[in-house]
Design an enzyme around this catalytic site. Structure first.
Site, short mmCIF file in Angstrom:
data_model
loop_
_atom_site.label_atom_id
_atom_site.label_comp_id
_atom_site.label_asym_id
_atom_site.label_seq_id
_atom_site.Cartn_x
_atom_site.Cartn_y
_atom_site.Cartn_z
N GLU A 1 -4.07 7.71 -4.87
CA GLU A 1 -4.35 6.99 -6.11
C GLU A 1 -5.69 7.40 -6.68
O GLU A 1 -6.66 7.53 -5.92
CB GLU A 1 -4.34 5.47 -5.85
CG GLU A 1 -2.98 4.95 -5.43
CD GLU A 1 -2.93 3.45 -5.20
OE1 GLU A 1 -3.97 2.77 -5.43
OE2 GLU A 1 -1.88 2.94 -4.79
N HIS B 1 -1.29 0.28 -9.87
CA HIS B 1 -1.89 -0.62 -8.87
C HIS B 1 -2.54 -1.83 -9.56
O HIS B 1 -3.74 -2.05 -9.50
CB HIS B 1 -2.92 0.12 -8.02
CG HIS B 1 -3.19 -0.56 -6.71
ND1 HIS B 1 -3.56 0.12 -5.57
CD2 HIS B 1 -3.14 -1.87 -6.34
CE1 HIS B 1 -3.73 -0.73 -4.57
NE2 HIS B 1 -3.49 -1.96 -5.02
N ARG C 1 0.86 -1.18 0.00
CA ARG C 1 0.00 0.00 0.00
C ARG C 1 0.90 1.23 0.00
O ARG C 1 1.97 1.23 0.62
CB ARG C 1 -0.93 0.02 1.22
CG ARG C 1 -2.06 -0.99 1.17
CD ARG C 1 -3.11 -0.62 0.12
NE ARG C 1 -4.28 -1.50 0.15
CZ ARG C 1 -4.43 -2.57 -0.61
NH1 ARG C 1 -3.46 -2.91 -1.44
NH2 ARG C 1 -5.54 -3.28 -0.55
#
Length: 328
Positions: free
Chosen positions: A267, A286, A238
């Site tokens: 993000e 991601h 993360r």
């Protein structure tokens, strides 16, 4: 007696929807983009079960609008998007999908490690932009991976899978974890070390911890100062596990050689983020578990978790067992 209602606010495998329809009514929004909060709350207000991706934040404010909700089934292994305290307080079960994405995410982790080491993205752009006019011995010199030292922070399922790949490259494997994993040490020759020792000795530092209060910014300015000058940081956990400002400074000041990132503090990442302007940083959007096969299996696992909760069985991947214990 009315049928239970499942709410799926984003596109998933059609077979999953068919499976859910065997057990109840399904409110399904067949779109990729994130749902608006207004539409999400409207759908959630009538739902007994929610299947969602980790980008959907579930907190007390949201739960106030979901009086019928019995289970939130995360289509992810990470669950920092869920306020487990609020869910537990309200008697709502929470589940995730561990195990399924292990090998896929480990593949991605090792691929961006190698891409950063051998300057793959930079070399690709060098050719495509027409800069390659001749070959010379120092062209795009990178770092060896085979025989190097890898330091894995977080030796869970994915950490172990990355370690297996590292063993195939004859790497020395160091790891730092909340608890020692002697079985992995025996199988893979990994060494359990302090975080300080790992940072000082590793050519590649790989972060694979879940995001908790304990792991938030586990790597910051102090940790970057300990790392080798030619070390490469890899983060597929993360974004908030790394102090991003400290990472940018470490790269700008040549305290480390490079980074490979699949996750960020914010993000989608801000287009003005300095990390996007650095040729020694590999940046992905991601996509750690992003294969068709794995995402399909994750969605079905989430559906099975949700159905189990609705029919009164303990879900396989239950995160807050206290809810069931209180119900007894």
């Amino acid at each position: 007696m009315s049928k239970p209602r499942f709410f799926v606010p984003n596109r998933i495998n059609g077979e999953v929807i068919q499976y859910l329809q065997q057990y109840g009514n399904v409110g399904y929004r067949d779109k990729e983009e994130k749902i608006s909060e207004e539409e999400f709350l409207e759908g959630l207000s009538r739902a007994n079960a929610l299947l969602c991706y980790s980008r959907q934040k579930i907190n007390g404010r949201i739960l106030e609008q979901a009086p019928l909700l019995k289970v939130v089934s995360n289509i992810a292994v990470g669950y920092d998007n869920l306020d487990l305290g609020e869910l537990t307080k309200r008697g709502v079960l929470a589940t995730n999908t561990p195990g399924i994405l292990t090998e896929t995410t480990a593949d991605l982790t090792f691929s961006i490690l190698m891409a950063a080491a051998r300057r793959v993205a930079e070399a690709d752009q060098y050719v495509k932009s027409g800069q390659w006019q001749e070959w010379f011995p120092s062209l795009m010199l990178g770092k060896d991976v085979f025989g190097a030292t890898i330091g894995i922070i977080g030796m869970g399922r994915i950490g172990e899978a990355v370690a297996r790949r590292a063993k195939g490259f004859n790497m020395e494997i160091l790891y730092y974890n909340r608890s020692r994993k002697k079985d992995i040490e025996q199988k893979l020759g990994a060494r359990y070390v302090s975080l300080k020792h790992l940072l000082q000795k590793s050519d590649y530092v790989v972060v694979l911890v879940p995001l908790t209060e304990e792991t938030k910014e586990i790597i910051g300015a102090k940790e970057f100062a300990l790392m080798k000058k030619d070390a490469i940081l890899v983060n597929v956990s993360r974004g908030a596990t790394i102090d991003e400002t400290a990472l940018i400074h470490a790269l700008q000041e040549n305290r480390i050689a490079g980074a490979a990132l699949d996750v960020y503090e914010k993000e989608p990442v801000d287009p003005e983020n300095q990390l996007l302007k650095m040729t020694n940083v590999v940046t992905l959007p991601h996509i750690g578990s992003a294969t068709k096969e794995t995402r399909g299996k994750m969605a079905m696992k989430a559906a099975r978790n949700a159905v189990a909760a609705i029919i009164g069985e303990p879900p396989e991947n239950l995160l807050n067992k206290e809810v069931l214990q209180k119900a007894k």
